[in-house]
Motif scaffolding. Sequence first.
Motif, PDB file in Angstrom:
ATOM      1  N   LEU A  86     123.302  97.916  52.529  1.00  0.00           N
ATOM      2  CA  LEU A  86     124.390  98.882  52.383  1.00  0.00           C
ATOM      3  C   LEU A  86     124.352  99.561  51.014  1.00  0.00           C
ATOM      4  N   LYS A 113     121.596 102.100  51.081  1.00  0.00           N
ATOM      5  CA  LYS A 113     122.001 103.277  51.851  1.00  0.00           C
ATOM      6  C   LYS A 113     123.021 104.106  51.073  1.00  0.00           C
ATOM      7  N   ALA A 114     123.948 103.443  50.411  1.00  0.00           N
ATOM      8  CA  ALA A 114     124.950 104.162  49.616  1.00  0.00           C
ATOM      9  C   ALA A 114     124.282 104.961  48.503  1.00  0.00           C
ATOM     10  N   TYR A 148     130.008 104.033  52.680  1.00  0.00           N
ATOM     11  CA  TYR A 148     129.071 102.909  52.555  1.00  0.00           C
ATOM     12  C   TYR A 148     129.497 101.948  51.449  1.00  0.00           C
TER      13      TYR A 148
END
Length: 273
Positions: free
Chosen positions: A201, A204-205, A220
């Motif tokens: 995460l 992805k953020a 996210y």
Amino acid sequence: MNFLRKLFGNDNMTAEEAERERQAKEFDVLKYDGVAALHQNALPYAVKCLTHALEIKDDAETRDYLAQALIRSNNMEAAYEQLSRLASLEPDNVRIWLRMADVAYMMENYDAMTDACEKAIEIDSENAIANYSYARAYIGKDRCADAIGYLTKAISVSEDNPFWEACLLRGQTYLKMGNIEQASKDADNMLQQLGDNEDALLLKARCVTAEDDKTAAMSYYGRVIDANPFCAEAYEKRATLREMTGDNTGAQADRDALAELVAHNRPDENKQE
């Protein structure tokens, strides 16, 4: 003859034989005490015993235990020296070369780490850990493009047992290189297979932040906080994003939460020993 001496006594033992027997017993005692101390985390005593044992007899297992004690004592240079001696005795032992690579990594000696990884890969080119370690050495040298190849190899040879650490590091390395698309693919793959994994995460953020998608980035980071309410980075980054989008109340709430985390983790300066 030795059997009869043991059976009927050692009265006829020569001085040289008696000295060898004394040293053998002393070695066994020192090794036993050193290993016991290592298991009890009495590290200075373990190092002392095992070092003296090796002065009596060069024994690979004892040297291995000494290396472990030195690593746990944070004496990495001495540990690396012991592992180097082990490697000279067992040059085809991949495990020793990989431990040397780990110690070199902790010393931030990426040249030594590269050398150890090269030896490991010469022995077993399909070893996922060896390829992963080689990649980390290249990242330490700021040779990210070379690292990507070894990370991809580490991932491909471990398909039956996915090597998520390698996948994460590859995504982080792609992002460092500015290849957001490939970094995001690695993050998406991990999220698909692992669910709301904190590291995936975060990756992805960072990817969507780099793409300037503030709404997605805040979402996210929120999922990171749901996965781990103690992730300081998530509060800090989401606070900045909220402020940039005009949500000053939300930004302040994140900063308050971050301040509480920092205060909780700060050692109590007034605590008495």
